[in-house]
Design a protein around this motif. Structure first.
Motif, PDB file in Angstrom:
ATOM      1  N   ALA A  18       0.710  -1.427  -0.558  1.00 21.40           N
ATOM      2  CA  ALA A  18       0.262  -0.350  -0.213  1.00 21.40           C
ATOM      3  C   ALA A  18       1.172   0.923   0.152  1.00 21.40           C
ATOM      4  CB  ALA A  18      -0.795   0.317   0.994  1.00 21.40           C
ATOM      5  N   VAL A  19       0.236   2.567  -1.081  1.00 27.94           N
ATOM      6  CA  VAL A  19       1.097   3.510  -0.673  1.00 27.94           C
ATOM      7  C   VAL A  19       0.481   4.634  -0.202  1.00 27.94           C
ATOM      8  CG1 VAL A  19       2.227   4.872  -2.545  1.00 27.94           C
ATOM      9  CG2 VAL A  19       2.923   2.991  -2.980  1.00 27.94           C
ATOM     10  N   LEU A  20       0.885   5.602   0.379  1.00 25.89           N
ATOM     11  CA  LEU A  20      -0.064   6.434   1.694  1.00 25.89           C
ATOM     12  C   LEU A  20       1.443   7.863   0.731  1.00 25.89           C
ATOM     13  CD1 LEU A  20      -1.214   5.340   4.727  1.00 25.89           C
ATOM     14  CD2 LEU A  20      -2.330   5.622   2.883  1.00 25.89           C
ATOM     15  N   SER A  21      -0.024   9.008   1.144  1.00 28.43           N
ATOM     16  CA  SER A  21       1.292  10.441   0.567  1.00 28.43           C
ATOM     17  C   SER A  21       1.549  10.366   2.015  1.00 28.43           C
ATOM     18  CB  SER A  21       0.114  11.176  -0.406  1.00 28.43           C
ATOM     19  OG  SER A  21       0.885  12.525   0.143  1.00 28.43           O
ATOM     20  N   ALA A  61      -3.196  10.849  -3.727  1.00 28.58           N
ATOM     21  CA  ALA A  61      -3.430  12.094  -3.134  1.00 28.58           C
ATOM     22  C   ALA A  61      -3.481  11.490  -1.592  1.00 28.58           C
ATOM     23  CB  ALA A  61      -4.709  12.449  -3.944  1.00 28.58           C
ATOM     24  N   PRO A  62      -3.364  13.113  -1.067  1.00 26.27           N
ATOM     25  CA  PRO A  62      -3.647  12.799   0.289  1.00 26.27           C
ATOM     26  C   PRO A  62      -5.028  12.054   0.844  1.00 26.27           C
ATOM     27  CG  PRO A  62      -2.974  15.364  -0.027  1.00 26.27           C
ATOM     28  CD  PRO A  62      -3.321  14.135  -1.138  1.00 26.27           C
ATOM     29  N   ASP A  63      -6.301  12.396   0.251  1.00 23.30           N
ATOM     30  CA  ASP A  63      -7.052  11.332   0.655  1.00 23.30           C
ATOM     31  C   ASP A  63      -7.054   9.573  -0.257  1.00 23.30           C
ATOM     32  OD1 ASP A  63      -7.125  12.214  -1.983  1.00 23.30           O
ATOM     33  OD2 ASP A  63      -9.505  13.279  -1.962  1.00 23.30           O
ATOM     34  N   GLN A  64      -5.949   9.602  -0.654  1.00 23.54           N
ATOM     35  CA  GLN A  64      -6.223   8.397  -1.250  1.00 23.54           C
ATOM     36  C   GLN A  64      -5.334   7.796  -0.638  1.00 23.54           C
ATOM     37  OE1 GLN A  64      -5.292   9.563  -4.889  1.00 23.54           O
ATOM     38  NE2 GLN A  64      -7.091   9.238  -5.924  1.00 23.54           N
ATOM     39  N   ILE A  65      -5.238   6.063  -0.826  1.00 28.02           N
ATOM     40  CA  ILE A  65      -4.757   4.944  -1.077  1.00 28.02           C
ATOM     41  C   ILE A  65      -3.898   4.462  -2.274  1.00 28.02           C
ATOM     42  CG2 ILE A  65      -6.686   3.612  -0.201  1.00 28.02           C
ATOM     43  CD1 ILE A  65      -4.789   2.149   1.548  1.00 28.02           C
TER      44      ILE A  65
END
Length: 502
Positions: A18-21, A61-65
């Motif tokens: 998983a990739v987070l901003s 984006a900040p509101d995405q995973i």
């Protein structure tokens, strides 16, 4: 706080990533240092994934995973779906892994918990390696049995209408030893059911599934596999696609780059898949040779007894046959080259490798001897007749058609080089391990057309400058590696025999 799923088009192999901003709205940036894995939840769906962080807002984006391909497919939700995240709890079964690394024996319950967590992708590759290394130190016979049962129970279990389901498996380690692709059509032509599921190569240049894929589709579903067996009496498919002992394929994926292949893990791997496949009678080929997996009779005896112990406990009739593992079988080493040899034998080509033909007939005869309608010892002659008449070839063609021919047949690697004899002499021995290494350096089995074509066998006389074998590669980097390694050590020992002068 909810995050929206975004698919990140990266293949991270077995591992969920998983990739987070770095500007994530659900977690403070400083929180990223406190944990390495995430639990991703949507209703009753839960996914554990390793965590990566990006500063590129165009990626996530900040509101995405972001979910890489394996994680996205396993979660099974569309892009834009909302999920909640939290730090993933450490699997409780990891304490048992620590116990194993310290030299302890594990209970069946502990092994079952480990296998279930691996099947659910709760372990990272590093944690799987820890489990494998711990088991490589030592395993009791009971642990091998418990691991076999747990692995078989973690996936699909097949049941067949026929009371006798025969199977054959080789422990591997011998280049070109592609007997299963000849045994299956012979036995199927005789009339016994032989649904053959195979693994892909672990440490060898080709497995049966890799080589069969040159000729036919091996990624069949359970329903498709059943239809093939119903129509043809046999099949040759990849066990991973029909979800037979799926944990075994996860372990194999980790074992491959580490060259881990212990006796205990080998038995659990083979027997779990045969138990899950619904086999009733299993023939196991154990080659012995100075550079084979099993080096001597003492090691073979220990392996045979372990197979017999597990088979007695799970109700599977097993016969272990020891064969010559001192040299390659056939001439081709690598999927395309081995498929060529197999079809030459089935077509009764006069130039077909005689050693591959003879060994396949012996093994097929032993399986046919299991048929109550066949007189004891008549199996070999029945196998020979089925091959000579073309019945085995016809059975193979039916299996290929039923499984589906590939859209395009892989070609031999365009980069080729002959390795020449450095002196006059007789081939005294061949190093199976070195020949396998050279074929893998050339790119096999990932590159189907890569490998070695062996021109000389033990006992052949050669003159200086004559070719011993040819390297095939598809990529310049693999070609250069294999060529340099072959020039350093080619795996052929030349010398004097019967008083000859060299």
């Amino acid at each position: 706080m909810k995050l929206r799923i975004r698919r990140v088009p990266l293949d991270t192999l077995r591992e969920n990533v998983a990739v987070l901003s770095a500007s994530c709205t659900a977690l403070r940036p400083e929180s990223f240092q406190a944990f390495k894995r995430l639990e991703i939840v949507h209703d009753d769906r839960v996914l554990i994934a390793s965590l990566d962080v990006t500063h590129d807002l165009s990626l996530v984006a900040p509101d995405q995973i972001g979910l890489t391909d394996p994680a996205f497919c396993r979660l099974g939700l569309p892009e834009g779906a909302e999920v909640s995240i939290s730090p993933a709890r450490r699997p409780q079964s990891l304490s048992a892994v620590g116990q194993k690394i310290s030299g302890g024996a594990l209970s069946g319950l502990q092994i079952g918990e480990i296998v279930r967590d691996i099947a659910a992708h709760r372990y990272s590759d590093m944690e799987i390696v820890a489990f494998l290394v711990g088991c490589a130190g030592f395993m009791t016979s009971q642990e091998v049995l418990d691991l076999t049962r747990a692995m078989a129970n973690a996936g699909t279990t097949l049941h067949w209408p026929s009371p006798m389901i025969v199977d054959k498996h080789c422990i591997g380690g011998i280049p070109g030893n592609r007997t299963s692709m000849i045994v299956v059509p012979i036995v199927a032509a005789h009339g016994l059911s032989i649904p053959k599921t195979s693994s892909r190569a672990i440490t060898s240049p080709a497995g049966t599934a890799d080589t069969m894929e040159v000729l036919a589709n091996v990624d069949l579903s359970v329903a498709e596999m059943r239809k093939v067996v119903e129509a043809c009496k046999g099949c040759l498919v990849w066990g991973g696609h029909v979800n037979l002992s799926p944990v075994d394929d996860i372990l194999i994926g980790v074992e491959r780059p580490l060259n881990l292949d212990t006796r205990e893990q080998m038995v659990a791997s083979i027997m779990s898949k045969k138990l899950a496949a619904g086999s009733t009678h299993l023939l196991i080929d154990v080659p012995i040779g100075p550079t084979a997996k099993i080096r001597n009779g003492s090691e073979a005896l220990k392996l045979r007894k372990l197979f017999e112990y597990v088979s007695d406990q799970i109700g599977l009739k097993v016969e272990v046959v020891v064969t010559d593992g001192s040299r390659p079988v056939g001439r081709g080493v690598g999927p395309v080259l081995e498929a060529r040899d197999v079809m030459a034998v089935l077509r009764n080509d006069v130039a077909a490798p005689s050693d591959l033909r003879e060994k396949s007939l012996r093994l097929a005869g032993l399986l046919i001897d299991q048929d109550p309608a066949v007189r004891g010892g008549a199996g070999y002659h029945r196998a020979e007749a089925l091959l000579a008449s073309g019945a085995a070839l016809a059975a193979m063609e039916r299996i290929i058609e039923a499984q589906g021919r590939p859209r395009a047949t892989p070609a031999l690697g365009a980069l080729q080089a002959d390795i020449l004899a450095p002196s006059d002499g007789v081939v005294l021995s061949t190093d199976c391990l070195r020949i396998s290494q050279l074929a893998r350096l050339a790119g096999a089995p990932i590159a189907r057309g890569a490998g070695l074509d062996l021109f000389r066998q033990v006992g052949d006389r050669v003159e200086k400058g004559e070719p011993l074998f040819r390297i095939y590669a598809a990529e310049p980097s693999h070609y250069d590696l294999a060529l340099a390694a072959a020039r350093e050590e080619n795996g052929f020992a030349l010398g004097v025999t019967n008083g000859e002068n060299v």
